[in-house]
Design an enzyme around this catalytic site. Structure first.
Site, mmCIF file in Angstrom:
data_model
loop_
_atom_site.group_PDB
_atom_site.id
_atom_site.type_symbol
_atom_site.label_atom_id
_atom_site.label_comp_id
_atom_site.label_asym_id
_atom_site.label_seq_id
_atom_site.Cartn_x
_atom_site.Cartn_y
_atom_site.Cartn_z
ATOM 1 N N LYS A 94 -4.000 -47.657 24.627
ATOM 2 C CA LYS A 94 -3.389 -47.437 25.948
ATOM 3 C C LYS A 94 -3.442 -45.943 26.286
ATOM 4 O O LYS A 94 -3.107 -45.113 25.444
ATOM 5 C CB LYS A 94 -1.930 -47.917 25.910
ATOM 6 N N LYS B 167 9.879 -45.326 19.034
ATOM 7 C CA LYS B 167 10.092 -43.931 18.607
ATOM 8 C C LYS B 167 10.632 -43.905 17.177
ATOM 9 O O LYS B 167 10.194 -43.112 16.351
ATOM 10 C CB LYS B 167 11.061 -43.199 19.550
ATOM 11 N N LYS C 150 0.064 -39.892 27.728
ATOM 12 C CA LYS C 150 0.210 -38.457 27.439
ATOM 13 C C LYS C 150 0.490 -38.244 25.958
ATOM 14 O O LYS C 150 0.010 -37.313 25.336
ATOM 15 C CB LYS C 150 1.411 -37.891 28.217
HETATM 16 P P1 ADP Z 1 2.785 -41.869 29.481
HETATM 17 O O1 ADP Z 1 2.624 -43.085 28.587
HETATM 18 O O2 ADP Z 1 1.504 -41.173 29.680
HETATM 19 O O3 ADP Z 1 3.902 -40.945 29.024
HETATM 20 P P2 ADP Z 1 4.668 -42.703 31.474
HETATM 21 O O4 ADP Z 1 5.444 -43.474 30.455
HETATM 22 O O5 ADP Z 1 5.259 -41.450 32.037
HETATM 23 O O6 ADP Z 1 3.206 -42.415 30.912
HETATM 24 O O7 ADP Z 1 4.323 -43.704 32.658
HETATM 25 C C1 ADP Z 1 4.484 -43.486 34.054
HETATM 26 C C2 ADP Z 1 4.060 -44.756 34.783
HETATM 27 O O8 ADP Z 1 2.661 -44.991 34.584
HETATM 28 C C3 ADP Z 1 4.784 -46.018 34.295
HETATM 29 O O9 ADP Z 1 5.069 -46.879 35.392
HETATM 30 C C4 ADP Z 1 3.795 -46.646 33.352
HETATM 31 O O10 ADP Z 1 3.941 -48.040 33.255
HETATM 32 C C5 ADP Z 1 2.451 -46.274 33.989
HETATM 33 N N1 ADP Z 1 1.420 -46.118 32.953
HETATM 34 C C6 ADP Z 1 1.332 -45.128 32.035
HETATM 35 N N2 ADP Z 1 0.241 -45.281 31.244
HETATM 36 C C7 ADP Z 1 -0.371 -46.410 31.678
HETATM 37 C C8 ADP Z 1 -1.566 -47.096 31.280
HETATM 38 N N3 ADP Z 1 -2.320 -46.642 30.286
HETATM 39 N N4 ADP Z 1 -1.890 -48.221 31.944
HETATM 40 C C9 ADP Z 1 -1.134 -48.668 32.969
HETATM 41 N N5 ADP Z 1 -0.009 -48.066 33.403
HETATM 42 C C10 ADP Z 1 0.375 -46.946 32.774
#
Ligand code: ADP
Ligand code: TRP
Length: 323
Positions: A188, A110, A191
Protein backbone atom coordinates in the site's frame (compact mmCIF):
# COMPACT_ATOMS: atom_id res chain seq x y z
CA UNK A 1 -25.97 16.80 1.55
CA UNK A 2 -23.17 17.76 3.94
CA UNK A 3 -19.77 16.15 3.34
CA UNK A 4 -16.85 16.26 5.79
CA UNK A 5 -13.31 14.95 5.58
CA UNK A 6 -9.88 15.63 6.98
CA UNK A 7 -6.33 14.94 5.96
CA UNK A 8 -3.29 14.85 8.20
CA UNK A 9 -0.38 17.16 7.45
CA UNK A 10 2.16 14.47 8.16
CA UNK A 11 4.25 14.38 4.95
CA UNK A 12 4.12 15.12 1.24
CA UNK A 13 0.82 14.02 -0.32
CA UNK A 14 1.02 11.17 -2.82
CA UNK A 15 -0.96 9.30 -5.50
CA UNK A 16 -2.57 7.08 -2.83
CA UNK A 17 -3.92 10.15 -1.00
CA UNK A 18 -5.11 11.64 -4.27
CA UNK A 19 -6.91 8.64 -5.75
CA UNK A 20 -7.99 7.29 -2.36
CA UNK A 21 -9.36 10.53 -0.98
CA UNK A 22 -8.56 13.99 -2.40
CA UNK A 23 -9.88 13.44 -5.94
CA UNK A 24 -13.32 12.62 -4.66
CA UNK A 25 -13.19 15.46 -2.12
CA UNK A 26 -12.72 17.90 -4.96
CA UNK A 27 -15.35 16.31 -7.23
CA UNK A 28 -17.93 16.42 -4.45
CA UNK A 29 -17.67 20.21 -4.15
CA UNK A 30 -19.75 20.54 -7.33
CA UNK A 31 -22.86 18.96 -5.83
CA UNK A 32 -22.65 19.17 -2.05
CA UNK A 33 -21.87 21.33 0.95
CA UNK A 34 -18.26 20.31 1.67
CA UNK A 35 -16.14 20.83 4.78
CA UNK A 36 -12.46 19.82 4.48
CA UNK A 37 -9.96 20.37 7.22
CA UNK A 38 -6.25 19.93 7.82
CA UNK A 39 -5.95 17.59 10.80
CA UNK A 40 -2.97 19.22 12.50
CA UNK A 41 -3.88 18.04 16.03
CA UNK A 42 -3.86 14.48 14.67
CA UNK A 43 -0.43 14.98 13.12
CA UNK A 44 0.97 15.97 16.48
CA UNK A 45 0.87 12.25 17.32
CA UNK A 46 3.71 11.75 14.80
CA UNK A 47 5.19 15.13 13.80
CA UNK A 48 6.79 16.73 16.86
CA UNK A 49 8.79 19.52 15.28
CA UNK A 50 7.04 22.92 15.34
CA UNK A 51 8.52 24.38 12.14
CA UNK A 52 7.88 21.17 10.23
CA UNK A 53 4.27 20.95 11.40
CA UNK A 54 3.65 24.60 10.43
CA UNK A 55 5.12 23.97 6.97
CA UNK A 56 3.24 20.70 6.40
CA UNK A 57 -0.03 22.37 7.44
CA UNK A 58 0.48 25.11 4.86
CA UNK A 59 1.54 22.51 2.27
CA UNK A 60 -1.75 20.63 2.54
CA UNK A 61 -3.66 23.88 1.95
CA UNK A 62 -1.50 24.68 -1.09
CA UNK A 63 -1.93 21.14 -2.42
CA UNK A 64 -5.73 21.18 -2.15
CA UNK A 65 -5.97 24.58 -3.81
CA UNK A 66 -3.60 23.52 -6.59
CA UNK A 67 -5.59 20.31 -7.15
CA UNK A 68 -8.75 22.30 -7.71
CA UNK A 69 -10.44 22.91 -4.40
CA UNK A 70 -12.57 25.99 -5.00
CA UNK A 71 -12.92 28.06 -1.81
CA UNK A 72 -16.16 29.54 -3.20
CA UNK A 73 -17.65 26.06 -3.21
CA UNK A 74 -16.00 24.15 -0.37
CA UNK A 75 -14.69 25.14 3.05
CA UNK A 76 -11.01 24.51 3.73
CA UNK A 77 -9.74 25.12 7.26
CA UNK A 78 -7.33 24.07 10.00
CA UNK A 79 -8.58 21.68 12.68
CA UNK A 80 -6.86 23.92 15.27
CA UNK A 81 -9.14 26.85 14.37
CA UNK A 82 -12.07 24.91 15.85
CA UNK A 83 -11.23 24.61 19.58
CA UNK A 84 -14.65 23.01 20.19
CA UNK A 85 -13.31 19.81 18.56
CA UNK A 86 -10.90 18.76 21.35
CA UNK A 87 -13.60 19.76 23.85
CA UNK A 88 -16.05 17.37 22.19
CA UNK A 89 -13.38 14.64 22.04
CA UNK A 90 -13.17 14.81 25.83
CA UNK A 91 -16.94 14.56 26.24
CA UNK A 92 -17.08 11.58 23.86
CA UNK A 93 -14.32 9.89 25.86
CA UNK A 94 -16.61 9.88 28.89
CA UNK A 95 -19.31 7.81 27.13
CA UNK A 96 -16.96 5.51 25.18
CA UNK A 97 -15.66 2.23 26.57
CA UNK A 98 -11.90 1.67 26.58
CA UNK A 99 -12.55 -1.67 24.83
CA UNK A 100 -13.86 0.05 21.70
CA UNK A 101 -10.70 2.13 21.34
CA UNK A 102 -8.50 -0.91 21.99
CA UNK A 103 -10.00 -2.59 18.93
CA UNK A 104 -8.71 0.12 16.52
CA UNK A 105 -6.53 -1.42 13.79
CA UNK A 106 -4.38 1.68 13.45
CA UNK A 107 -3.31 1.54 17.07
CA UNK A 108 -2.88 -2.27 17.05
CA UNK A 109 -0.69 -2.01 13.92
CA UNK A 110 1.55 0.53 15.66
CA UNK A 111 1.89 -1.73 18.71
CA UNK A 112 2.70 -4.70 16.44
CA UNK A 113 5.49 -2.65 14.85
CA UNK A 114 6.95 -1.88 18.27
CA UNK A 115 6.09 1.85 18.06
CA UNK A 116 5.45 3.25 21.53
CA UNK A 117 1.89 4.51 21.81
CA UNK A 118 1.11 7.88 23.41
CA UNK A 119 -2.32 8.58 24.90
CA UNK A 120 -2.95 10.84 21.88
CA UNK A 121 -2.31 8.03 19.43
CA UNK A 122 -4.40 5.63 21.50
CA UNK A 123 -7.28 8.13 21.69
CA UNK A 124 -7.03 9.08 17.99
CA UNK A 125 -10.52 7.69 17.19
CA UNK A 126 -12.07 9.98 19.83
CA UNK A 127 -10.61 13.09 18.23
CA UNK A 128 -11.61 11.84 14.78
CA UNK A 129 -15.18 11.16 15.96
CA UNK A 130 -15.34 14.71 17.39
CA UNK A 131 -14.02 16.10 14.06
CA UNK A 132 -16.90 14.45 12.30
CA UNK A 133 -19.87 14.65 14.67
CA UNK A 134 -19.39 18.35 15.41
CA UNK A 135 -20.53 19.29 11.88
CA UNK A 136 -23.39 16.75 11.63
CA UNK A 137 -22.28 15.56 8.16
CA UNK A 138 -24.10 12.82 6.24
CA UNK A 139 -21.10 11.41 4.38
CA UNK A 140 -17.38 11.10 5.15
CA UNK A 141 -15.32 10.30 2.02
CA UNK A 142 -12.19 8.34 2.99
CA UNK A 143 -9.98 5.45 1.92
CA UNK A 144 -10.60 1.87 3.08
CA UNK A 145 -8.17 2.13 6.01
CA UNK A 146 -10.33 4.81 7.67
CA UNK A 147 -13.64 2.94 7.56
CA UNK A 148 -13.19 1.42 11.01
CA UNK A 149 -12.75 4.91 12.45
CA UNK A 150 -16.05 5.99 10.89
CA UNK A 151 -17.78 2.92 12.31
CA UNK A 152 -16.41 3.83 15.74
CA UNK A 153 -17.74 7.36 15.21
CA UNK A 154 -21.19 5.89 14.54
CA UNK A 155 -20.91 3.90 17.77
CA UNK A 156 -19.86 6.99 19.75
CA UNK A 157 -22.75 9.03 18.32
CA UNK A 158 -25.06 6.24 19.54
CA UNK A 159 -23.47 6.13 23.02
CA UNK A 160 -23.91 9.89 23.43
CA UNK A 161 -27.46 9.97 22.05
CA UNK A 162 -28.49 7.04 24.27
CA UNK A 163 -26.87 8.46 27.39
CA UNK A 164 -28.22 12.03 27.00
CA UNK A 165 -30.49 12.77 24.04
CA UNK A 166 -30.46 12.69 20.22
CA UNK A 167 -27.84 15.29 19.35
CA UNK A 168 -25.74 13.62 16.67
CA UNK A 169 -26.51 12.51 13.13
CA UNK A 170 -25.12 9.09 12.09
CA UNK A 171 -22.44 9.70 9.43
CA UNK A 172 -21.75 7.13 6.68
CA UNK A 173 -18.36 6.43 5.08
CA UNK A 174 -18.06 6.90 1.34
CA UNK A 175 -15.36 4.95 -0.49
CA UNK A 176 -13.69 5.78 -3.75
CA UNK A 177 -13.13 3.06 -6.37
CA UNK A 178 -9.37 3.22 -5.85
CA UNK A 179 -9.40 1.62 -2.43
CA UNK A 180 -5.74 0.68 -2.19
CA UNK A 181 -3.20 2.36 -4.47
CA UNK A 182 0.07 0.37 -4.54
CA UNK A 183 3.39 2.07 -3.86
CA UNK A 184 6.61 1.64 -5.85
CA UNK A 185 7.35 -1.57 -3.91
CA UNK A 186 3.87 -3.06 -4.41
CA UNK A 187 2.72 -2.58 -0.78
CA UNK A 188 0.00 0.00 0.00
CA UNK A 189 1.39 3.42 -0.91
CA UNK A 190 1.97 5.24 2.38
CA UNK A 191 4.13 8.05 3.73
CA UNK A 192 5.23 5.73 6.50
CA UNK A 193 6.55 3.04 4.08
CA UNK A 194 8.74 5.39 2.02
CA UNK A 195 7.20 3.98 -1.17
CA UNK A 196 5.23 6.97 -2.43
CA UNK A 197 5.01 8.83 -5.70
CA UNK A 198 4.46 12.40 -4.56
CA UNK A 199 1.86 14.62 -6.22
CA UNK A 200 4.13 17.63 -6.47
CA UNK A 201 7.58 16.14 -6.92
CA UNK A 202 9.72 17.92 -9.54
CA UNK A 203 9.17 16.34 -12.98
CA UNK A 204 12.59 14.64 -13.05
CA UNK A 205 12.30 13.15 -9.57
CA UNK A 206 8.79 11.84 -10.25
CA UNK A 207 9.94 10.19 -13.47
CA UNK A 208 12.83 8.52 -11.69
CA UNK A 209 10.46 7.20 -9.06
CA UNK A 210 8.08 5.81 -11.69
CA UNK A 211 10.91 4.16 -13.66
CA UNK A 212 11.92 2.45 -10.41
CA UNK A 213 8.54 0.80 -9.70
CA UNK A 214 8.98 -2.86 -8.81
CA UNK A 215 7.77 -5.42 -11.36
CA UNK A 216 8.13 -9.21 -11.64
CA UNK A 217 10.67 -10.96 -13.86
CA UNK A 218 8.29 -12.41 -16.48
CA UNK A 219 10.20 -12.35 -19.82
CA UNK A 220 9.04 -9.75 -22.36
CA UNK A 221 7.59 -12.31 -24.78
CA UNK A 222 5.37 -14.06 -22.19
CA UNK A 223 1.72 -13.12 -21.60
CA UNK A 224 1.21 -11.26 -18.31
CA UNK A 225 -1.68 -10.89 -15.90
CA UNK A 226 -2.43 -7.14 -15.72
CA UNK A 227 -4.33 -7.55 -12.47
CA UNK A 228 -1.15 -8.68 -10.70
CA UNK A 229 0.96 -5.76 -11.93
CA UNK A 230 1.63 -2.55 -9.92
CA UNK A 231 2.15 -0.62 -13.13
CA UNK A 232 -1.23 -1.61 -14.49
CA UNK A 233 -2.90 -0.64 -11.20
CA UNK A 234 -1.47 2.88 -11.63
CA UNK A 235 -2.29 2.98 -15.36
CA UNK A 236 -5.91 2.28 -14.50
CA UNK A 237 -5.95 5.43 -12.36
CA UNK A 238 -4.22 7.73 -14.82
CA UNK A 239 -5.12 6.61 -18.36
CA UNK A 240 -8.39 7.14 -20.28
CA UNK A 241 -10.63 4.00 -20.49
CA UNK A 242 -9.91 3.10 -24.14
CA UNK A 243 -6.18 3.28 -23.50
CA UNK A 244 -6.51 1.04 -20.43
CA UNK A 245 -8.25 -1.55 -22.58
CA UNK A 246 -5.42 -1.47 -25.14
CA UNK A 247 -2.80 -1.98 -22.42
CA UNK A 248 -4.81 -4.84 -20.99
CA UNK A 249 -4.75 -6.60 -24.36
CA UNK A 250 -1.02 -5.99 -24.74
CA UNK A 251 -0.39 -7.55 -21.32
CA UNK A 252 -2.38 -10.67 -22.16
CA UNK A 253 -0.95 -11.05 -25.67
CA UNK A 254 2.71 -11.11 -24.54
CA UNK A 255 5.57 -9.10 -26.03
CA UNK A 256 5.08 -6.22 -23.60
CA UNK A 257 8.13 -4.70 -21.87
CA UNK A 258 7.57 -3.09 -18.50
CA UNK A 259 9.87 -0.21 -19.52
CA UNK A 260 7.27 0.92 -22.10
CA UNK A 261 4.52 0.94 -19.49
CA UNK A 262 6.70 2.95 -17.11
CA UNK A 263 7.48 5.54 -19.78
CA UNK A 264 3.80 5.96 -20.55
CA UNK A 265 2.99 6.19 -16.84
CA UNK A 266 5.55 8.96 -16.42
CA UNK A 267 3.92 10.86 -19.32
CA UNK A 268 0.45 10.40 -17.87
CA UNK A 269 1.66 11.57 -14.46
CA UNK A 270 3.08 14.72 -16.06
CA UNK A 271 -0.11 15.33 -18.08
CA UNK A 272 -2.20 15.05 -14.92
CA UNK A 273 -0.03 16.82 -12.36
CA UNK A 274 2.30 19.07 -14.43
CA UNK A 275 -0.25 21.89 -14.69
CA UNK A 276 -1.12 21.40 -11.02
CA UNK A 277 2.51 21.98 -10.12
CA UNK A 278 2.35 25.36 -11.85
CA UNK A 279 -0.94 26.19 -10.13
CA UNK A 280 0.71 25.39 -6.81
CA UNK A 281 3.58 27.78 -7.54
CA UNK A 282 1.01 30.53 -8.06
CA UNK A 283 -0.61 29.80 -4.70
CA UNK A 284 2.82 29.75 -3.01
CA UNK A 285 3.24 33.35 -4.19
CA UNK A 286 -0.05 34.39 -2.51
CA UNK A 287 0.37 33.45 1.17
CA UNK A 288 -2.07 36.12 2.41
CA UNK A 289 -4.81 34.85 0.14
CA UNK A 290 -4.24 31.28 1.33
CA UNK A 291 -4.46 32.45 4.95
CA UNK A 292 -7.69 34.33 4.14
CA UNK A 293 -9.20 31.20 2.62
CA UNK A 294 -8.32 29.16 5.71
CA UNK A 295 -9.74 31.82 8.05
CA UNK A 296 -12.96 32.23 6.10
CA UNK A 297 -13.38 28.45 5.99
CA UNK A 298 -12.76 28.22 9.73
CA UNK A 299 -15.22 31.01 10.57
CA UNK A 300 -18.02 29.25 8.66
CA UNK A 301 -17.20 25.80 10.03
CA UNK A 302 -16.87 27.16 13.56
CA UNK A 303 -20.34 28.71 13.44
CA UNK A 304 -21.72 25.19 12.88
CA UNK A 305 -19.42 23.67 15.52
CA UNK A 306 -20.43 26.25 18.14
CA UNK A 307 -24.10 25.61 17.56
CA UNK A 308 -23.70 21.83 17.87
CA UNK A 309 -21.48 22.22 20.96
CA UNK A 310 -24.08 24.43 22.66
CA UNK A 311 -26.54 21.58 22.10
CA UNK A 312 -24.00 19.00 23.38
CA UNK A 313 -23.22 20.98 26.56
CA UNK A 314 -26.89 21.55 27.20
CA UNK A 315 -27.66 17.84 26.69
CA UNK A 316 -25.06 16.76 29.24
CA UNK A 317 -25.36 19.62 31.75
CA UNK A 318 -22.04 21.35 31.21
CA UNK A 319 -22.48 25.02 32.11
CA UNK A 320 -20.20 27.80 30.81
CA UNK A 321 -20.26 31.58 31.31
CA UNK A 322 -21.85 32.04 27.88
CA UNK A 323 -24.48 29.29 28.12
P1 ADP B 1 -0.49 7.70 4.69
O1 ADP B 1 -0.78 6.21 4.78
O2 ADP B 1 0.38 8.02 3.56
O3 ADP B 1 0.00 8.29 6.01
P2 ADP B 1 -2.98 8.93 5.40
O4 ADP B 1 -3.24 7.88 6.43
O5 ADP B 1 -2.65 10.32 5.85
O6 ADP B 1 -1.88 8.41 4.38
O7 ADP B 1 -4.26 8.98 4.45
C1 ADP B 1 -4.98 10.12 4.01
C2 ADP B 1 -6.14 9.65 3.15
O8 ADP B 1 -5.65 9.02 1.96
C3 ADP B 1 -7.04 8.61 3.85
O9 ADP B 1 -8.40 8.84 3.51
C4 ADP B 1 -6.55 7.30 3.29
O10 ADP B 1 -7.55 6.31 3.28
C5 ADP B 1 -6.14 7.68 1.87
N1 ADP B 1 -5.02 6.84 1.42
C6 ADP B 1 -3.74 6.87 1.87
N2 ADP B 1 -2.97 5.97 1.22
C7 ADP B 1 -3.79 5.34 0.34
C8 ADP B 1 -3.58 4.32 -0.64
N3 ADP B 1 -2.38 3.77 -0.83
N4 ADP B 1 -4.64 3.92 -1.37
C9 ADP B 1 -5.85 4.49 -1.20
N5 ADP B 1 -6.12 5.47 -0.30
C10 ADP B 1 -5.10 5.90 0.46
N1 TRP C 1 -7.54 9.82 10.23
C1 TRP C 1 -7.56 10.40 8.92
C2 TRP C 1 -6.34 9.89 8.14
O1 TRP C 1 -5.34 9.53 8.70
C3 TRP C 1 -7.54 11.91 8.94
C4 TRP C 1 -8.73 12.44 9.66
C5 TRP C 1 -8.74 13.04 10.88
C6 TRP C 1 -10.07 12.41 9.20
N2 TRP C 1 -9.99 13.39 11.21
C7 TRP C 1 -10.85 13.02 10.22
C8 TRP C 1 -10.69 11.92 8.04
C9 TRP C 1 -12.23 13.14 10.09
C10 TRP C 1 -12.07 12.05 7.94
C11 TRP C 1 -12.83 12.65 8.94
O2 TRP C 1 -6.39 9.89 6.95
Amino acid sequence: MRILSGIQPSGALHLGNYFGAIKQHIELQEEHECFYFIANYHSLTTVQDADRLRQLTLDVALDYLALGLDPEKALLFRQSDIPEVPELAWILSTVTGKGLIERAHSFKDKVAKGISVSMGLFGYPLLMAADILIYRPHLVPVGQDQVQHIEMTQDMAGYFNNTFREVFVRPEPRLNEAQVVPGVDGQKMSKSYGNTIELFAPAKAAKKRIMGIKTDSTPVEDPKDPDKCNLFALLKLLAPPDEIEQWEQRYRRGGLGYGDVKKRLAELYEETFGTRRQAREQWVARPDDVEDILRTGAARARAVAQEVMADVRDACGIVTATS
